[in-house]
Design a protein around this motif. Structure first.
Motif, mmCIF file in Angstrom:
data_model
loop_
_atom_site.group_PDB
_atom_site.id
_atom_site.type_symbol
_atom_site.label_atom_id
_atom_site.label_comp_id
_atom_site.label_asym_id
_atom_site.label_seq_id
_atom_site.Cartn_x
_atom_site.Cartn_y
_atom_site.Cartn_z
ATOM 1 N N SER A 1 0.817 -1.291 0.118
ATOM 2 C CA SER A 1 -0.067 -0.069 -0.046
ATOM 3 C C SER A 1 0.668 1.087 -0.354
ATOM 4 C CB SER A 1 -0.874 0.008 1.205
ATOM 5 O OG SER A 1 -1.451 1.229 1.476
ATOM 6 N N PRO A 2 0.710 1.813 -1.021
ATOM 7 C CA PRO A 2 1.421 3.317 -0.980
ATOM 8 C C PRO A 2 1.208 4.208 -0.049
ATOM 9 C CG PRO A 2 1.124 2.570 -3.285
ATOM 10 C CD PRO A 2 0.190 1.612 -2.472
ATOM 11 N N GLU A 3 0.083 4.264 0.312
ATOM 12 C CA GLU A 3 -0.520 5.021 1.464
ATOM 13 C C GLU A 3 -0.138 4.651 2.642
ATOM 14 O OE1 GLU A 3 -2.852 5.099 -2.375
ATOM 15 O OE2 GLU A 3 -2.514 3.365 -0.903
ATOM 16 N N GLN A 4 -0.114 3.516 2.991
ATOM 17 C CA GLN A 4 0.330 3.106 4.475
ATOM 18 C C GLN A 4 1.913 3.191 4.608
ATOM 19 O OE1 GLN A 4 -1.828 1.743 6.811
ATOM 20 N NE2 GLN A 4 0.013 2.104 8.147
ATOM 21 N N TYR A 5 2.577 2.884 3.287
ATOM 22 C CA TYR A 5 4.054 3.034 3.420
ATOM 23 C C TYR A 5 4.431 4.438 3.536
ATOM 24 C CZ TYR A 5 8.715 2.243 1.898
ATOM 25 O OH TYR A 5 10.091 2.494 1.669
ATOM 26 N N LEU B 1 2.828 0.434 15.368
ATOM 27 C CA LEU B 1 1.635 -0.218 14.589
ATOM 28 C C LEU B 1 1.707 0.445 13.487
ATOM 29 C CD1 LEU B 1 0.033 -2.523 14.725
ATOM 30 C CD2 LEU B 1 -1.735 -1.280 15.352
ATOM 31 N N GLU B 2 1.352 1.562 13.296
ATOM 32 C CA GLU B 2 1.114 1.991 11.795
ATOM 33 C C GLU B 2 2.310 1.937 11.139
ATOM 34 O OE1 GLU B 2 -1.843 3.245 10.890
ATOM 35 O OE2 GLU B 2 -2.381 2.422 12.806
ATOM 36 N N GLY C 1 3.090 -0.818 7.457
ATOM 37 C CA GLY C 1 3.175 -0.415 5.952
ATOM 38 C C GLY C 1 4.384 -1.331 5.438
ATOM 39 N N THR C 2 5.242 -1.986 6.334
ATOM 40 C CA THR C 2 6.495 -2.750 5.748
ATOM 41 C C THR C 2 6.348 -4.018 6.499
ATOM 42 O OG1 THR C 2 7.652 -1.580 7.572
ATOM 43 C CG2 THR C 2 7.706 -0.722 5.468
ATOM 44 N N GLY C 3 7.349 -4.304 7.619
ATOM 45 C CA GLY C 3 7.764 -5.477 8.002
ATOM 46 C C GLY C 3 6.470 -6.577 8.462
ATOM 47 N N PRO D 1 3.400 -8.712 5.271
ATOM 48 C CA PRO D 1 3.125 -9.854 4.870
ATOM 49 C C PRO D 1 2.281 -10.925 5.894
ATOM 50 C CG PRO D 1 5.285 -9.489 4.451
ATOM 51 C CD PRO D 1 4.645 -8.240 5.295
ATOM 52 N N VAL D 2 2.469 -10.511 7.252
ATOM 53 C CA VAL D 2 1.731 -11.329 8.119
ATOM 54 C C VAL D 2 0.369 -11.218 8.331
ATOM 55 C CG1 VAL D 2 1.723 -11.775 10.648
ATOM 56 C CG2 VAL D 2 3.859 -11.969 9.562
ATOM 57 N N LEU D 3 0.145 -9.695 7.976
ATOM 58 C CA LEU D 3 -1.324 -9.262 8.288
ATOM 59 C C LEU D 3 -2.154 -9.664 7.160
ATOM 60 C CD1 LEU D 3 -0.782 -5.563 9.615
ATOM 61 C CD2 LEU D 3 -1.579 -7.642 10.859
#
Length: 259
Positions: A8-12, A202-203, A207-209, A212-214
């Motif tokens: 997600s560009p927005e979350q990243y 958390l935020e 966006g990154t690490g 994949p888990v989520l």
């Protein structure tokens, strides 16, 4: 089968300034002159790649990323000197390049040291390779993530997604790149980011690490995981009146190919 996450560009883009600082510190150590061709491997949403135009205004710059979502966001920066294309860093090849930058990408590639000979071959004599990766795999943000992903009811879905390859240290980069005929400058830095907002770590990791888990979790399981993970992160990284401090270790290597 483990699926690639949808980025997600927005979350990243949350905490974009803090994420940009290692990129600026990396590029600042590149001593290239008369630069004509640059490739950014793992360019993400393109904002940082676009800053390379200010450093090398006469160069042709290409950003390459494996995420269609990131490239869609990057398209806004494209012009006659800057383009973006879909590609996998593990399969990429090039030639006669002045500069290769790969920022916060190779940590996802277990065989990353095996890619270095191809990167160096792609440089013209006198070219530069600049690498930055996170080195915070032992931080609470990641340790808690792995712990939760490996316990019921989450392990059924998330166990494999929590696996992360070991990353090289500065000395590993020096040894590998020196053997390829490069002069190497390698170092590590721990940034102490002061993040604004509630449950800021958390935020950040969403966006990154942690992504994949989520994304490996079903929709009816993910909220419970995120709530438990968020509560543990809030305890590990307490919010202060001035913000939340996130220590973040990063590893850098800049190699100059001998002429």
């Amino acid at each position: 089968m483990r699926r690639s996450p949808v980025w997600s560009p927005e979350q990243y883009g949350t905490y974009a300034d803090e994420r940009a600082r290692p990129f600026r510190d990396l590029v600042d150590r590149i001593g290239a002159t008369d630069v004509r061709s640059v490739v950014d491997l793992g360019c993400g949403p393109g904002a940082l790649t676009a800053t390379l135009r200010d450093i090398w205004p006469e160069a042709t710059i290409r950003g390459i990323d494996s995420s269609p979502q990131m490239l869609e966001a990057a398209a806004q920066y494209a012009d006659d000197h800057l383009s973006f294309e879909l590609g996998d860093v593990r399969e990429w090849s090039g030639d006669d390049l002045d500069v290769i930058v790969t920022n916060a990408t190779l940590q996802w590639v277990p065989e990353q040291l095996d890619l270095l000979p191809g990167f160096v071959r792609a440089l013209r004599p006198g070219g530069w390779l600049a690498i930055q990766i996170p080195g915070n795999g032992d931080a609470p943000s990641h340790a808690i993530l792995r712990e939760l992903a490996n316990k019921p009811p989450y392990a059924e879905y998330a166990k494999d997604a929590s696996l992360r390859p070991d990353v090289p240290g500065p000395a590993d980069y020096i040894e590998a790149l020196s053997a390829l005929g490069c002069r190497v400058d390698a170092w590590e830095t721990t940034y102490f980011h002061v993040l604004a907002g509630d449950n800021a770590v958390l935020e950040w990791v969403k966006g990154t690490g942690a992504r994949p888990v989520l994304q490996s979790l079903p929709d009816d399981v993910r909220p419970a995981f995120e709530a438990e993970y968020g509560a543990r992160l809030a305890e590990a990284y307490p919010q202060k009146p001035y913000g939340t401090v996130l220590p973040f270790r990063r590893i850098f290597a800049v190699a100059h190919k001998e002429r």
